[in-house]
Design a protein around this motif. Structure first.
Motif, mmCIF file in Angstrom:
data_model
loop_
_atom_site.group_PDB
_atom_site.id
_atom_site.type_symbol
_atom_site.label_atom_id
_atom_site.label_comp_id
_atom_site.label_asym_id
_atom_site.label_seq_id
_atom_site.Cartn_x
_atom_site.Cartn_y
_atom_site.Cartn_z
ATOM 1 N N GLU A 184 3.711 -2.190 -9.714
ATOM 2 C CA GLU A 184 3.595 -0.784 -9.299
ATOM 3 C C GLU A 184 2.131 -0.353 -9.269
ATOM 4 N N LYS A 185 1.358 -0.762 -10.247
ATOM 5 C CA LYS A 185 -0.073 -0.425 -10.254
ATOM 6 C C LYS A 185 -0.780 -1.028 -9.042
ATOM 7 N N ILE A 186 -0.471 -2.277 -8.730
ATOM 8 C CA ILE A 186 -1.077 -2.937 -7.576
ATOM 9 C C ILE A 186 -0.656 -2.240 -6.287
ATOM 10 N N ARG A 187 0.628 -1.851 -6.195
ATOM 11 C CA ARG A 187 1.117 -1.138 -5.007
ATOM 12 C C ARG A 187 0.365 0.180 -4.822
ATOM 13 N N GLN A 188 0.188 0.918 -5.907
ATOM 14 C CA GLN A 188 -0.531 2.189 -5.836
ATOM 15 C C GLN A 188 -1.988 1.975 -5.436
ATOM 16 N N LYS A 189 -2.599 0.930 -5.959
ATOM 17 C CA LYS A 189 -3.995 0.627 -5.618
ATOM 18 C C LYS A 189 -4.122 0.297 -4.130
ATOM 19 N N HIS A 190 -3.182 -0.516 -3.611
ATOM 20 C CA HIS A 190 -3.199 -0.851 -2.185
ATOM 21 C C HIS A 190 -3.002 0.402 -1.335
ATOM 22 N N GLN A 191 -2.101 1.272 -1.770
ATOM 23 C CA GLN A 191 -1.844 2.509 -1.038
ATOM 24 C C GLN A 191 -3.088 3.393 -1.002
ATOM 25 N N LEU A 192 -3.769 3.523 -2.127
ATOM 26 C CA LEU A 192 -5.002 4.315 -2.173
ATOM 27 C C LEU A 192 -6.092 3.711 -1.291
ATOM 28 N N ASN A 193 -6.211 2.383 -1.318
ATOM 29 C CA ASN A 193 -7.207 1.719 -0.472
ATOM 30 C C ASN A 193 -6.915 1.946 1.000
ATOM 31 N N THR A 194 -5.648 1.877 1.380
ATOM 32 C CA THR A 194 -5.253 2.117 2.767
ATOM 33 C C THR A 194 -5.584 3.546 3.175
ATOM 34 N N MET A 195 -5.266 4.489 2.312
ATOM 35 C CA MET A 195 -5.564 5.894 2.614
ATOM 36 C C MET A 195 -7.065 6.118 2.725
ATOM 37 N N ALA A 196 -7.839 5.483 1.865
ATOM 38 C CA ALA A 196 -9.299 5.628 1.914
ATOM 39 C C ALA A 196 -9.851 5.065 3.213
ATOM 40 N N GLU A 197 -9.349 3.914 3.642
ATOM 41 C CA GLU A 197 -9.804 3.313 4.902
ATOM 42 C C GLU A 197 -9.446 4.204 6.085
ATOM 43 N N GLN A 198 -8.247 4.769 6.082
ATOM 44 C CA GLN A 198 -7.840 5.671 7.158
ATOM 45 C C GLN A 198 -8.729 6.908 7.179
ATOM 46 N N GLY A 199 -9.057 7.409 5.989
ATOM 47 C CA GLY A 199 -9.933 8.570 5.905
ATOM 48 C C GLY A 199 -11.330 8.271 6.435
ATOM 49 N N LYS A 200 -11.853 7.083 6.116
ATOM 50 C CA LYS A 200 -13.172 6.683 6.619
ATOM 51 C C LYS A 200 -13.154 6.589 8.139
ATOM 52 N N THR A 201 -12.098 6.000 8.683
ATOM 53 C CA THR A 201 -11.988 5.849 10.131
ATOM 54 C C THR A 201 -11.966 7.209 10.807
ATOM 55 N N LEU A 202 -11.170 8.135 10.262
ATOM 56 C CA LEU A 202 -11.107 9.483 10.835
ATOM 57 C C LEU A 202 -12.456 10.190 10.742
ATOM 58 N N LEU A 203 -13.139 10.012 9.623
ATOM 59 C CA LEU A 203 -14.455 10.637 9.442
ATOM 60 C C LEU A 203 -15.445 10.104 10.465
ATOM 61 N N VAL A 204 -15.463 8.798 10.664
ATOM 62 C CA VAL A 204 -16.384 8.213 11.639
ATOM 63 C C VAL A 204 -16.039 8.690 13.046
ATOM 64 N N GLU A 205 -14.759 8.703 13.403
ATOM 65 C CA GLU A 205 -14.350 9.163 14.739
ATOM 66 C C GLU A 205 -14.777 10.610 14.963
ATOM 67 N N LYS A 206 -14.533 11.461 13.976
ATOM 68 C CA LYS A 206 -14.901 12.882 14.091
ATOM 69 C C LYS A 206 -16.423 13.027 14.191
ATOM 70 N N SER A 207 -17.139 12.242 13.403
ATOM 71 C CA SER A 207 -18.604 12.321 13.416
ATOM 72 C C SER A 207 -19.166 11.879 14.758
#
Length: 191
Positions: free
Chosen positions: A122-145
């Motif tokens: 469960e901890k590993i699953r949550q970590k992967h989920q957070l990493n995925t969300m962070a990557e998606q957020g970075k992508t959106l930030l770069v696209e918007k920028s």
């Protein structure tokens, strides 16, 4: 989530074999990817093969489980379960300090191992989920920028700050080429 990749480390072959037969690993969506006799072998193995979880004895020759955990803490995403024949609080305290997720006393029984594996999974699953969300957020930030840069909606100060945050060198000639390339691509798409 795919199968967890597990490495088992103990200097006694009978313990490694016994642990591998203690539960049906496949029903836990876990794949044992290797075995090691000491901490040095673990580090060598992890350098070449991705491992999600290390299950290790605390006392091994060459490099023990605590030193191994300390080293992995600083340069690996591998989660750790330590098992030990020693119930001394000092060992458990050091293990926690080094980021060990679970500390099991020998003999390890099936139920306790399964519960520990589920908590770590469960901890590993949550970590992967957070990493995925962070990557998606970075992508959106770069696209918007990039959109803001291309539409000239940023002041020169905001442009400089954006380049600094994205760790890009601000050179007008490169920026103009990027705008021109994007403009040309858009023209081809429109036709």
């Amino acid at each position: 989530m795919t199968n967890l990749r597990v490495l088992i480390a103990d200097d006694e072959e009978s313990i490694r074999t016994g642990l591998s037969k203690l539960i049906d690993w496949s029903t836990q969506d876990i794949q044992i990817v290797g075995y090691a006799q000491n901490g040095k072998q673990v580090l060598d193995f992890i350098a070449h093969t991705p491992v999600d979880l290390l299950i290790t004895d605390i006392r091994m020759p060459i490099m023990d489980g605590l030193e191994l955990s300390r080293r992995l803490q600083s340069n690996s995403d591998t989660e750790i379960i330590i098992f030990s024949g020693h119930g001394e609080f000092a060992y458990a305290q050091k293990a926690i300090e080094y980021g060990v997720q679970e500390y099991l006393l020998k003999p390890v029984d099936e139920e306790r191992l399964i519960c520990s594996l589920q908590r770590v999974r469960e901890k590993i699953r949550q970590k992967h989920q957070l990493n995925t969300m962070a990557e998606q957020g970075k992508t959106l930030l770069v696209e918007k920028s990039v959109e803001e840069l291309l539409t000239c909606t940023l002041s020169p100060e905001q442009q400089s700050e954006l380049f600094r945050q994205l760790r890009l060198e601000q050179r007008e000639s490169l920026f103009c080429v990027g705008v021109l390339q994007t403009f040309i691509r858009n023209m081809h798409v429109g036709y």
